[in-house]
Structures are given as structure tokens and as C-alpha cells.
Design an enzyme around this catalytic site. Structure first.
Site, PDB file in Angstrom:
ATOM      1  N   GLY B  42      17.726 -35.773 -34.421  1.00 22.08           N
ATOM      2  CA  GLY B  42      18.620 -34.918 -33.641  1.00 22.08           C
ATOM      3  C   GLY B  42      19.288 -35.741 -32.556  1.00 22.08           C
ATOM      4  O   GLY B  42      19.362 -36.973 -32.655  1.00 22.08           O
ATOM      5  N   LEU B  43      19.762 -35.095 -31.510  1.00 21.46           N
ATOM      6  CA  LEU B  43      20.480 -35.834 -30.473  1.00 21.46           C
ATOM      7  C   LEU B  43      19.620 -36.949 -29.891  1.00 21.46           C
ATOM      8  O   LEU B  43      20.072 -38.085 -29.752  1.00 21.46           O
ATOM      9  CB  LEU B  43      20.924 -34.881 -29.366  1.00 21.46           C
ATOM     10  CG  LEU B  43      22.078 -33.961 -29.739  1.00 21.46           C
ATOM     11  CD1 LEU B  43      22.436 -33.072 -28.570  1.00 21.46           C
ATOM     12  CD2 LEU B  43      23.285 -34.764 -30.187  1.00 21.46           C
ATOM     13  N   ALA B  44      18.359 -36.635 -29.571  1.00 24.30           N
ATOM     14  CA  ALA B  44      17.511 -37.658 -28.959  1.00 24.30           C
ATOM     15  C   ALA B  44      17.200 -38.762 -29.970  1.00 24.30           C
ATOM     16  O   ALA B  44      17.348 -39.951 -29.669  1.00 24.30           O
ATOM     17  CB  ALA B  44      16.219 -37.025 -28.448  1.00 24.30           C
ATOM     18  N   HIS B 266      16.244 -16.673 -24.834  1.00 26.35           N
ATOM     19  CA  HIS B 266      17.688 -16.657 -24.603  1.00 26.35           C
ATOM     20  C   HIS B 266      18.199 -15.228 -24.615  1.00 26.35           C
ATOM     21  O   HIS B 266      17.894 -14.466 -25.519  1.00 26.35           O
ATOM     22  CB  HIS B 266      18.385 -17.470 -25.689  1.00 26.35           C
ATOM     23  CG  HIS B 266      19.789 -17.828 -25.348  1.00 26.35           C
ATOM     24  ND1 HIS B 266      20.778 -16.884 -25.288  1.00 26.35           N
ATOM     25  CD2 HIS B 266      20.358 -19.017 -25.035  1.00 26.35           C
ATOM     26  CE1 HIS B 266      21.918 -17.496 -24.962  1.00 26.35           C
ATOM     27  NE2 HIS B 266      21.681 -18.777 -24.798  1.00 26.35           N
ATOM     28  N   ARG B 337      19.088 -17.937 -17.723  1.00 26.35           N
ATOM     29  CA  ARG B 337      18.669 -17.236 -18.928  1.00 26.35           C
ATOM     30  C   ARG B 337      17.425 -16.376 -18.732  1.00 26.35           C
ATOM     31  O   ARG B 337      17.356 -15.255 -19.249  1.00 26.35           O
ATOM     32  CB  ARG B 337      18.395 -18.265 -20.021  1.00 26.35           C
ATOM     33  CG  ARG B 337      19.674 -18.917 -20.471  1.00 26.35           C
ATOM     34  CD  ARG B 337      19.428 -20.051 -21.429  1.00 26.35           C
ATOM     35  NE  ARG B 337      20.731 -20.533 -21.900  1.00 26.35           N
ATOM     36  CZ  ARG B 337      20.885 -21.567 -22.712  1.00 26.35           C
ATOM     37  NH1 ARG B 337      19.822 -22.239 -23.144  1.00 26.35           N
ATOM     38  NH2 ARG B 337      22.080 -21.936 -23.103  1.00 26.35           N
ATOM     39  N   HIS B 408      14.275 -19.379 -27.879  1.00 28.67           N
ATOM     40  CA  HIS B 408      15.378 -20.295 -28.111  1.00 28.67           C
ATOM     41  C   HIS B 408      14.993 -21.755 -27.901  1.00 28.67           C
ATOM     42  O   HIS B 408      15.441 -22.647 -28.600  1.00 28.67           O
ATOM     43  CB  HIS B 408      16.509 -19.928 -27.148  1.00 28.67           C
ATOM     44  CG  HIS B 408      17.701 -20.818 -27.244  1.00 28.67           C
ATOM     45  ND1 HIS B 408      18.350 -21.025 -28.441  1.00 28.67           N
ATOM     46  CD2 HIS B 408      18.365 -21.556 -26.321  1.00 28.67           C
ATOM     47  CE1 HIS B 408      19.359 -21.858 -28.239  1.00 28.67           C
ATOM     48  NE2 HIS B 408      19.388 -22.205 -26.972  1.00 28.67           N
ATOM     49  N   GLU B 432      13.708 -32.409 -26.653  1.00 29.09           N
ATOM     50  CA  GLU B 432      12.933 -31.171 -26.495  1.00 29.09           C
ATOM     51  C   GLU B 432      11.451 -31.401 -26.782  1.00 29.09           C
ATOM     52  O   GLU B 432      10.591 -30.644 -26.327  1.00 29.09           O
ATOM     53  CB  GLU B 432      13.487 -30.081 -27.422  1.00 29.09           C
ATOM     54  CG  GLU B 432      12.898 -28.698 -27.142  1.00 29.09           C
ATOM     55  CD  GLU B 432      13.446 -27.601 -28.059  1.00 29.09           C
ATOM     56  OE1 GLU B 432      14.386 -27.886 -28.826  1.00 29.09           O
ATOM     57  OE2 GLU B 432      12.928 -26.485 -28.000  1.00 29.09           O
ATOM     58  N   LEU B 448      21.358 -30.489 -24.523  1.00 31.06           N
ATOM     59  CA  LEU B 448      22.114 -31.565 -25.148  1.00 31.06           C
ATOM     60  C   LEU B 448      22.153 -32.756 -24.198  1.00 31.06           C
ATOM     61  O   LEU B 448      22.003 -33.913 -24.593  1.00 31.06           O
ATOM     62  CB  LEU B 448      23.538 -31.095 -25.467  1.00 31.06           C
ATOM     63  CG  LEU B 448      23.646 -29.845 -26.339  1.00 31.06           C
ATOM     64  CD1 LEU B 448      25.110 -29.516 -26.628  1.00 31.06           C
ATOM     65  CD2 LEU B 448      22.911 -30.043 -27.649  1.00 31.06           C
TER      66      LEU B 448
END
Lengths: 263, 644, 258
Positions: B42-44, B266, B337, B408, B432, B448
């Protein structure tokens, strides 16, 4: 519950890449119209497991239409009968009670079946590895606002960039051509200023890899555009063709290795 | 055991720069002698794998999906925060830092959060350089929108699919390194265990999801970038495949699990329709920029709506309660949230919920459509509206969306120090997967930011320090620890395959989800948590007796994959309950009914709970041991959070 | 492999060849239709025969003609190669096929092209081959009084077997002796099966060009928000309707009215 449906499913079953497969018929009973198509398959699979049968294997992950992992050729159309959505976004209210639904994997030489309805789409990864990037390392880049990008260009590049790499274009094309996918990737970079330094080389590398993977060629039927869940347009293909011929016929520089050489 | 967070001393703004200078370096010629394992793309994971390969390390990257591009970061809709202050509206690194600390209800580390805010600006530069098509103004400059918990516009976005565009950017950088041969990519491969040698992480055991082959991979360091564990609730906005297995296996090999009870619910998701539901779909927080949240003022009106005797449009203005605007005039619909979720739950508990089930409130765009016109609204949120329409068969341009909170994101995760290292040397956790920067509640558009900050701008510095310390001697794959761990994995697979009971794994997962949502969800009580612990233990015992797993190991076997993941969730669930029970205060997403202000807001107990709770695994069926890392606040003053 | 060769061996390069030969053939049929309009002229075949003679005896046109034949062959050959490759790209067919959203013509270019190729074999065998390489086509002599424009037509039997044509003027009378393709055309067009073959072939041409003309622009990458609609308009109205209609009218008019 009222309004629930009973359906007949004809599903392609194939143990692995080496085995031959066949269509097998299943019943899907008491299906709520609010279920997604994949949830309907979940229900069928639960009953198969309890009967000691092997569940139907299909690729899926995010179930919200963005990861591009789900596929399925449903009743003769990739991602089913509705436009501009993926299979995981298709809901059973699009079908009616008593209907027979035929479910097949994507069919393409470049997408061999792994099991049942899941296919190997790593060809798409390899095409992007061949040059689908801007060769910048982490760090040492200019401030984001130093680069002015007209909104129309940014929007157009974004439209190309929405491609989720699901392969529906290949599945829909009578030639199993990957041109819509590749052109979307090429277009995004060709439109943006960041992509210009490698523009002519990139398109050649990516097309060469596409050919190597064994996809068919484009005959401009537009079936891909009609079936693309993200509504990528044929303009991308035209744009890529133009870049490709410009690069091949009129540019003097050689194709460079997109990785940028040694470490 | 004492937990050393290794936060560098000195003024907040100088901590990271000084630390970077003090970290050891690996000389360029030596980097190619090190192998680094990155699990998750993923992003990381993708950003870390690419950045480390660019530096010259040999990287092996793993993902269970068929392509690294499909990791669930892709589904993030709204945006990414960065303290660029392009809008000239008073933003700064310090303000982003402050908003994040406050948003997290003062349960995050000052040092980490400041660093996050600091590198946020570099992330945007990096992504733009890669060709990420962020939204732009007509003049060609970058556009911003606002997100919850802040009063400035600092969120960068790419229509409703910022996550996909950022991930494709990181994926393209990763592809470049794969092509170059510096990253070896393993797709459809699931990590099932960590191998430790003399207390250091030296490799992993994986299962090839296509043919069942169990393999051993060695590395000088192992980076877990495997996301969150929200799927412990069965229904969440996570992808179906999202799981805790990698992190949980690492936990059982010695890595501490921090703050597992911190879960983000969320506020704006599409409500559940029935038992068949397999996942929940988020409607981006950005919608709260223009959408107004309301519920009927009275139970009577709500009742009429539920029975479909009237439509939402027919409810008179006077009969509507725009409860967020009423209670929080300065932040209005853009409260964080946890606050928005809790208030929606209150409406429902009060009998004022709408929709067939009564488990929903409205998110109304009628005012925005009147003010801006339908076209402008469609340009901003078109794809989200379409998504809503596909799922619900209701047109949000004509009637308000029905929304309800859903799980979420998980702020808890593997405990890491300032260098992102777990307490097991050589084992790192990014994104995460770690517990780090969000405290007890994460602000929108910050996930993100954190994933990419860890991968692009933190780990490339901090990993070198460790590698330089251990030296480039090759890892000995013949060490008995590898064979032993591999055997453990094989044994576990065999015991799962031996399960031939009467209940599917999915049913266990759903049951677990019900327990977690009911007792460890938006509101938690001592009594409920005690009950949940018993229920989970019983469910887990039943699983290992009565679950049914079909098929064999040496083939594609989704049932087996799922069984392994659910078995881990059944263990994690109990730890979450333990953690929630231990934390007898409310903070952010962790809301104990026993601890609330008179106005029903989360009431912290800073004297007793200003710490990170890091749990240590002590063996099967042994209670886990709590280790505390005290949170020191040198720069911000702890107050009751207020968004009024 | 040289870069140029590599270019034309790529899937896009092959499509480039299809597009370029296709567009070249498009320009040819305009000329062909224009010339054949002489068939509608009530001049006992004078204009048509002189035009046919010009086409076969003017050297630059002869060169272009051979380029044209080459283009037809290359276009067909590459179509065949691409079709074979495309078939290989999907070794297992789908069990279910619904009506695809793509246009019928775009999906059946191979079929349409094959019909056209068969037609060309018949068409060129009957006219071009007989005209050039056999003596089955007779001669006509046109005597035109240049002052009064009165014209007398006679059959003409050349004494010299190698005779091809002549044009002389005697006492204000222009004497033109040429091969009489016109009579050959008229006799062919008097047969019903021949007319049917022509009409079917022109139907195929219509659908082939409906997709083909605009598709060539797409392949070349010449699309533009402003100009592509014009290309599509021309492709539809001129190439898919007017041209095939013009060609199809010839046998029909001859069959029914001459």
C-alpha cells in the site's frame, strides 16, 4: 423476505492453469435484490462449503469499485449488464427472478486462468514496469506549485489516470487487445509536464512490452470504451498511436532503459 | 519491560533534523549488500520499497493481491493533508501538528506528530513530481479542500480517488525499481510468520496463494506495511482481504501491540441493508464540506420516515435537527470523525434514526445544490453520488443520503519507536500497521499522509541506522530458526485444514463482528466488555472444534486463507477487549460510557491514562502483559477537546 | 532488426500500414467513381472508352495503378496477419455473447473485406484482365465532326493485332479508335447475377468504409475534438453512402434502362 429471487448460475470451473475447465450449473436461492453480485456468490459459496464442495473462486478485494481486482464476464459482458461499474458494484436488482446467469473468467491468452474465474493479469504490471513512470527518486524535487498545470490538462490526465487496471477492456475486445489500458497509462504521463522528458521513450517501451505479452491489436471497435468501468475513452488510444508513430518515425533519440541504468 | 520511544530531545522543530544527523549511514557501496523485506504494497509499503531500492538496498516486496496496485490504500477517497499553506489561510507545520494532536485527543506522541506535519509538505512535492494528477485551479496551481477537525483548507485531492492516485504514484516508483531489478516483487503471496534469530527479525515465512508453496525469505530487516485490522468487526470499510495476520504473527513473535482498542468509526458510510452484507462503503468525509447532517427533531417524524409515509424532502425545516451545526457552531458539520459518529449514534439511540432499519441519519445536499447548482455539486462529488446510487438505488441529487457510522481505520497497531522500529530489533512497522501518530482518533486525510511519510521520508533514514549497526554479513538461511518457524506455519495450516465441522469460517467471522460492534464499538462499558471477553473466548474455542475448512494446501484455496485470518482475528478481538477494559477513560474513538462530560463528550483521565498501552504476548492462553509508555506533553497544553 | 523494420512489425506498425493503404484506396475510389460517371453519359461509350484508354496508357497513371494493386494486396495480407494474431489472443471463446455495444461494421471488417476481395477478383478478371491481356474486347471508331459535334460510331477491326488506339483528325472530323470497354460493361451489366454481385459488394464497401475511414484516422492518431466529427461525417455520408451508391447505380441503371 418478499422480492427475493431464485436464479440459475452457469459458472466456469477450472481447477488450475493446467487443467481444462467446464461450465457447471448451480442454483442460487433466496437472493435479495439488495445484495451485490459478489455477495450473491458468497451465499452460493457458503452453501457449497457446507456441502463439502469447493467454493467458486473469484478475485475480489475492496468491493467498492476501485481496486480493480474483481472481474467476471457476466452474461456476455465484462462486469455485467450495467455501464460504468465494476462487478462488485453490480447489485442483484439488475437481474430478475428465474434468470439464468452465465459467469466466465476474462478470456485472453495474456490472462491465463489461475482457478475458476480468477485470471493472471500480471501482464499489466509488466507493461507498467517497462516504463509507466516518471523517473524521479524520492526527495530532491521542486515545490509542487512551481509547476503550473492548466486545469484542463490536469483534468484530462486525471481522466486517463482513473483506470483501475481491471482488464475489462481486454475481456470486452474481440481481439483481446490491451490498447485502452496501455493508452490510458501512456496518456496520463504524455499529457502532464512531468511526463515529457521520457515521453517518446516511454510509449515505445510500453507498446513493445504489450506486444510481447500476446495481446491482440486494436481494430477500433470501441467495445473497450463501452465496457470500461471508469469510462476511459478511445481518445487515449489515438493519443498513444500518435505519440508512438511520432516517436518511432520522427524522433532521433533511442529508447532508453526506463529504470535509469545501474544503482 | 521499559519502552524506549527514542524521541530525540530538544525543541520540537529541531528534533527530526538533529535526529537525522545523528543516525548512522550505510555507505553507498555497502547498501547493495543488504536485503530488506517489505510486506504489503500500500502507500507505506510501496513508497518504502521504492525509496529503499533507490538508495541501493535489495528489496523483496510481498502482497497477497494479484498486483501491488490493489492494496487498500487505493480506496481512500477524500484527500491528503499537508501544511503547505497555499491558501494563505493561516496554516503552518505547527498548526497541522496541533490539530493532529488535539484531534487524536492527546494520546499521540508530540515528536512523531510534529515530524509527520513537517514532512507532509515534501509528500505533495514528491507526488506531483511522479505525475499524480491532483486537482488544480484554472491558474494551474494546486487546489485544496477542508476536512474535519481543522479550520484551514490543507487537503490536497484528486477528485474522489486520492488514494488510488497516490498509490499509483508509489506503485509507479516501485515498478521502476522492479524493472531495474532492485525490487523483487512477490504477488499473490501471504506472509504467515516472522523469523527471529537471537531476538532480531531475519526473515519471513510465506505461502504462495497460487500453489500453496511455503517459502522462507531472509533479510537484514523486515518491514511490515500490512495495514489495519478493522476487519475484526467483520463489516468495515476495509477490503475483504485486509487482515491482521502479519502484525499478529509478529506480535506472537515478540512485537508489542499498542492501543488495540483505538478504532475509528467513520461517520459517513452507507447503512447496512441485511445479513448478506460483506462490507460497508464509505462516503468521503469531503462530503461534509457541502452536505448538512440532520435527523428529524421528533420520534414521530422519524417513525413516519421509517415507514416511508413521508419523504425526507417533505420534512419541514422546523422539524429538522441539524445536530452537528446546533451543538458545534464553530466546526459545524466538520467536527472530527469520532464526534460526528457518536452524535449520529445518539440520534439513533434516541429513536430519531431514519431509513428502513432506523440505523441512519441524513446527509443533505439540497442547500448546496441550490447554492452552487447541480452541475457544480456533480463536478465535486459526482463519482461519490454515483457510487451511492449504485448501492442504494436512491438518487442523492433528489433526496438526502442516508448515512451511518462504520469501522474505518484502526489507530492501534504494532508498537514502534521514533525510528518506526518495533521492540523486536530489525522488525519495523509502517503506515496503519503501526500505532504511531494518530493517538485515539485520526483526522480525515491524515492516513495517506502518514503512510507516505513513513515510507518516503522516515524509514529511508532510520533503517540505515540499524543496518549500519548490524553490518552487512549475509543472513544465514540455514539457521534452525527458519526451519522451525516454517514447520510451525505448516503445522498451523494442517490444523486449519483438519477442521471439518458444521459452520463456515465466514459465519464465525460474522459472529465475532457482531460481538465486537456491540460491545467494543462506538460505546463501551465495563459490563459489556467483560461479557464480550467471555463470548470471544467461547467463539474461538468453538471455531477450533466446529469450523469447516475445505480443500487442500497445494492449490488456490480462499477458504484456507480466510480461516487463517479469522483465527487471528479471534485472538486479536480478545486483546482489543482487554485494552478497552484496561483504559477506564474515554478518548477519541474509545468511548467508555462511564467516562463522559455532562454534555456527553469523551472525558479523558490524563492523570491515569496518558500513556500508550503496549501489550506483550506471553504464550497461548496466557494473559497478555501491559507495558506502558508514558506520553509527555512538553509543548501542548492538555485540555478538554472542544469543537463548539 | 532496424528500427524502421521493428516499427512496422509492431502491432501498431501493422495497423499503420492498414490505415495508410486503406486511406490510399479511399482516394482511389473517388477517382474511380468520377471516371465511371462517363457510363451515365449518353454518348455511346465515347467518354468512357477514351477515359479507360487514358488510364491504361498514361505512364504516371500506370505507375499509380500498380501501387494501387500493391496497396490492395498489402491491405489484405496485413488484415490476414492481424486477424490470425488476434484470434490467437483469445484461444478460448466465451460461452455467452450478448449484443456487443460496438458497431456491427467494426466487428466484421474481415468479413466485409473478404467480400470486397472476392469482388475485386471477379471485377478485375472480367474487365481489367480481359481489357489488357485478351482480345475479347473489340474496338470502336468514333468519327466526330468538330464543327457540328455530330458523331458516327462504327465497329472497328484493326488490321495490326498489336493495335491499341489512335486519334487523328481529317477534314474537321476527329477519328478516335479505341478498345470498346463500354460494350463489355453493358453486356456484363445485362446479367442479373452480375448486378446482384455488384450490389452486394457495394453494400460491403459501404459498411467497410463506414468504419474504415474514420478508423484510419483513429489509428494514425489524428483525432481532435473539433475535426473528428467532420471526419466521421465524411466517412459516413461520402464514403459509406454516396460512393457505394454511385457505384451500385451503374449496374442497376444498365440492367434496367439500357
Amino acid at each position: 423476505m418478499s422480492g427475493n429471487m431464485n436464479l440459475t448460475l452457469k459458472v466456469w470451473r477450472q481447477k488450475d492453469a493446467k487443467s481444462t475447465g467446464k461450465m457447471v450449473t448451480y442454483k442460487a436461492e433466496n437472493i435479495s435484490p439488495d445484495m451485490s453480485f459478489l455477495e450473491m456468490l458468497d451465499v452460493v459459496n457458503e452453501s457449497l462449503i457446507l456441502k463439502n464442495d469447493e467454493p467458486i473462486h473469484f478475485d475480489h478485494d475492496c468491493r467498492e469499485g476501485i481496486c480493480g481486482m474483481c472481474s467476471l464476464y457476466i452474461n456476455g459482458r465484462p462486469h455485467g449488464p450495467k455501464r460504468a461499474i465494476t462487478t462488485c458494484q453490480l447489485h442483484m436488482r439488475s437481474f430478475h427472478d428465474g434468470e439464468t446467469i452465465t459467469i466466465e473468467p476474462w478470456r485472453a491468452a495474456a490472462f491465463p486462468v489461475i482457478k475458476d474465474l480468477a485470471v493472471d493479469r500480471s501482464a499489466f504490471d509488466r507493461i507498467q514496469q517497462a516504463g509507466g513512470y516518471v523517473s524521479v527518486n524520492t526527495g530532491g524535487v521542486p515545490d509542487a506549485n512551481e509547476l503550473l498545470i492548466p486545469k484542463v490538462i490536469a483534468d484530462e490526465a486525471f481522466n486517463s489516470a482513473t483506470c483501475i487496471g481491471c482488464g475489462a477492456c481486454v475481456a470486452a475486445c474481440k481481439n483481446a487487445s490491451a490498447m485502452l489500458f496501455v493508452s490510458a497509462k501512456v496518456s496520463q504521463m504524455a499529457l502532464l509536464p512531468q511526463g515529457q522528458p521520457e515521453r517518446w521513450s516511454r510509449v515505445q517501451s510500453m507498446v513493445a512490452q504489450m506486444d510481447e505479452e500476446g495481446f491482440g491489436s486494436c481494430t477500433n471497435t470501441g467495445a473497450c470504451e463501452a465496457e470500461c468501468p471508469k469510462e476511459i475513452t478511445l481518445t487515449n488510444i489515438s493519443r498513444m498511436n500518435n505519440d508512438y508513430f511520432s516517436a518511432k518515425l520522427f524522433r532521433e533519440e533511442k529508447v532508453h532503459d526506463h529504470s535509469g541504468g545501474g544503482e | 519491560m521499559s519502552l524506549e520511544a527514542k524521541i530525540p530531545p530538544g525543541p520540537l522543530a529541531e528534533k527530526w533534523s538533529k535526529h537525522k544527523f545523528n543516525l548512522k549511514l550505510v555507505n553507498p557501496a555497502n547498501k547493495r549488500k543488504y536485503d530488506v523485506i517489505v510486506v504489503g504494497t500500500g502507500l507505506a509499503g510501496a513508497s518504502a520499497a521504492a525509496s529503499l531500492a533507490e538508495l541501493g538496498y535489495n528489496v523483496k516486496a510481498f502482497c497477497f493481491q494479484d498486483s501491488p496496485r490493489r492494496a487498500h490504500s487505493i480506496a481512500a477517497q477524500g484527500g491528503i493533508n499537508a501544511a503547505k499553506n497555499y491558501q494563505n489561510d493561516g496554516d503552518s507545520v505547527y498548526r497541522l501538528f496541533y490539530d493532529t494532536i488535539k484531534g487524536g485527543d492527546y494520546r499521540a506522541r508530540e515528536g512523531n506528530v510534529y515530524r509527520l506535519a513537517e514532512v507532509s509538505v515534501n509528500i505533495i512535492d514528491q507526488c506531483v513530481a511522479q505525475g499524480v494528477p491532483f486537482a488544480r485551479e484554472y491558474g494551474g496551481l494546486l487546489d485544496n479542500r477542508s476536512f474535519g477537525g481543522s479550520q484551514v483548507s490543507r487537503t490536497f485531492y484528486a477528485r474522489g480517488q486520492t488514494g488510488q492516485q497516490l498509490l499509483l504514484g508509489a506503485y509507479s516508483a516501485l515498478n521502476r525499481q522492479i524493472h531495474k531489478g532492485k525490487v523483487k516483487m512477490y504477488t499473490r503471496t501471504e506472509m504467515l510468520d516472522v523469523v527471529t534469530v537471537d531476538g532480531h527479525a531475519k526473515g519471513i515465512i510465506t505461502r504462495n496463494l497460487t500453489n500453496g508453496q511455503i517459502d522462507t525469505h531472509t533479510g537484514h530487516a523486515v518491514l511490515l506495511c500490512t495495514g489495519g485490522y478493522g476487519n475484526v468487526f467483520y463489516l468495515s470499510t476495509n477490503a475483504i482481504g485486509s487482515n491482521v495476520t502479519a502484525a499478529w504473527r509478529a506480535h506472537k513473535r515478540g512485537a508489542f501491540f499498542a492501543n488495540p482498542c483505538y478504532t475509528q468509526i467513520h461517520p459517513t458510510c452507507i447503512p447496512v441493508t441485511g445479513d448478506h452484507q460483506s462490507k460497508l462503503t464509505l462516503m468521503s468525509e469531503s462530503l461534509r464540506n457541502d452536505g448538512r447532517v440532520w435527523a428529524p427533531k421528533t420520534v414521530e417524524v422519524a417513525e413516519k420516515l421509517r415507514k416511508k409515509e413521508i419523504t425526507a424532502a417533505q420534512v419541514k425545516e422546523d422539524d429538522r435537527d441539524y445536530f452537528l451545526e446546533r451543538k458545534y457552531p464553530s466546526f459545524g458539520n466538520l467536527v472530527p470523525r469520532d464526534v460526528a459518529s457518536r452524535n449520529a449514534k445518539e440520534m439513533v439511540d434516541d429513536g430519531r434514526g431514519v431509513g428502513g432499519s432506523g440505523f441512519a441519519v441524513f446527509l443533505d445536499f439540497a442547500d448546496a445544490i441550490n447554492r452552487l447548482g447541480q452541475e457544480a455539486v456533480a463536478a465535486k462529488y459526482g463519482n461519490l453520488f454515483d457510487m451511492y446510487y449504485q448501492i442504494t438505488d436512491e438518487d442523492p441529487y433528489k433526496q438526502p443520503m442516508r448515512i451511518y457510522p462504520a469501522v474505518h481505520y484502526t489507530m492501534g497497531g504494532l508498537w514502534v519507536d521514533y525510528n518506526l522500529s518495533t521492540n523486536v530489533p530489525g522488525l519495523y512497522a509502517l503506515g496503519e500497521c503501526n500505532f504511531s501518530d494518530h493517538g485515539a482518533n485520526r483526522l480525515g486525510a491524515s492516513a495517506l499522509m502518514q503512510g507516505l511519510a513513513d515510507g518516503y521520508f522516515v524509514i529511508p533514514y532510520t533503517l540505515g541506522d540499524y543496518l549500519a549497526t548490524i553490518g552487512p554479513k549475509p543472513v544465514d538461511a540455514g539457521h534452525p530458526a527458519f526451519a522451525k518457524t516454517k514447520q510451525d506455519v505448516v503445522d498451523r495450516i494442517n490444523s486449519l485444514l483438519a477442521l471439518n465441522g458444521t459452520k463456515t469460517v465466514n459465519e464465525y467471522h460474522r459472529d465475532l463482528g457482531h460481538i465486537m460492534w456491540e460491545y467494543c464499538g462506538m460505546a463501551r462499558t465495563e459490563e459489556g466488555l467483560t461479557k464480550a471477553k467471555g463470548l470471544i473466548q467461547a467463539l474461538r474455542a468453538d471455531f477450533w472444534k466446529n469450523a469447516k475448512v475445505v480443500g487442500a494446501n497445494d492449490e488456490v484455496n480462499a477458504a484456507l486463507e480466510k480461516a487463517g485470518r479469522v483465527a487471528d482475528f479471534l485472538e486479536l478481538g480478545e486483546l482489543m477487549v482487554d485494552d478497552a477494559q484496561m483504559r477506564k477513560e474515554s478518548c477519541g474513538g474509545h468511548f467508555r460510557l462511564e467516562s463522559q462530560t455532562e454534555e456527553g463528550e469523551a472525558l479523558r483521565d490524563d492523570d491515569n491514562f496518558a500513556f500508550v498501552g503496549a501489550w506483550e504476548y506471553k504464550g497461548d492462553n496466557q494473559p497478555e502483559v501491559l507495558n506502558k509508555e508514558t506520553l509527555d506533553f512538553e509543548f501542548v497544553h492538555l485540555t478538554q477537546r472542544s469543537y463548539k | 532488426m532496424s528500427e524502421i523494420k521493428q516499427t512496422f512489425n509492431s502491432s501498431l506498425g501493422k495497423k499503420l500500414i492498414m490505415a495508410l493503404t486503406g486511406l490510399f484506396l479511399c482516394t482511389f475510389i473517388i477517382v474511380h467513381l468520377g471516371g465511371n460517371l462517363f457510363l451515365f453519359k449518353n454518348d455511346q461509350g465515347y467518354g468512357f472508352n477514351v477515359y479507360a484508354n487514358f488510364l491504361t496508357h498514361f505512364p504516371p497513371i500506370e505507375v499509380v495503378a500498380y501501387l494501387l494493386y500493391l496497396a490492395i494486396l498489402v491491405h489484405a495480407l496485413y488484415a490476414l496477419i492481424l486477424t490470425i494474431n488476434n484470434r490467437k489472443s483469445r484461444p478460448v471463446a466465451y460461452a455467452a455473447q450478448t449484443k456487443s455495444p460496438a458497431s456491427w461494421s467494426s466487428k466484421n471488417m474481415g468479413l466485409l473485406g473478404s467480400i470486397l476481395f472476392l469482388f475485386l477478383v471477379i471485377h478485375m478478371g472480367d474487365f481489367w484482365y480481359k481489357y489488357k491481356f485478351t482480345d475479347t474486347v473489340g474496338f470502336k471508331e468514333y468519327r466526330t465532326n468538330v464543327l457540328t459535334n455530330e458523331r458516327i460510331v462504327n465497329d472497328f477491326k484493326p488490321a495490326d493485332p498489336t493495335f491499341e488506339h489512335s486519334s487523328t483528325t481529317e477534314n474537321d472530323v476527329e477519328i478516335v479508335r479505341v478498345k470498346d470497354l463500354h460494350t463489355k460493361v453493358a453486356s456484363s451489366f445485362s446479367q442479373l447475377w452480375y448486378v446482384i454481385v455488384y450490389v452486394i459488394a457495394m453494400g460491403a464497401l459501404s459498411f467497410h468504409l463506414l468504419h474504415g475511414f474514420q478508423s484510419a484516422f483513429q489509428t494514425l492518431g489524428w483525432t481532435h475534438r473539433k475535426y473528428t466529427p467532420i471526419v466521421k461525417f465524411i466517412g459516413k455520408w461520402f464514403f459509406a453512402i454516396i460512393i457505394p451508391l454511385g457505384f451500385a447505380l451503374m449496374p442497376i441503371v444498365y440492367y434496367f434502362f439500357k
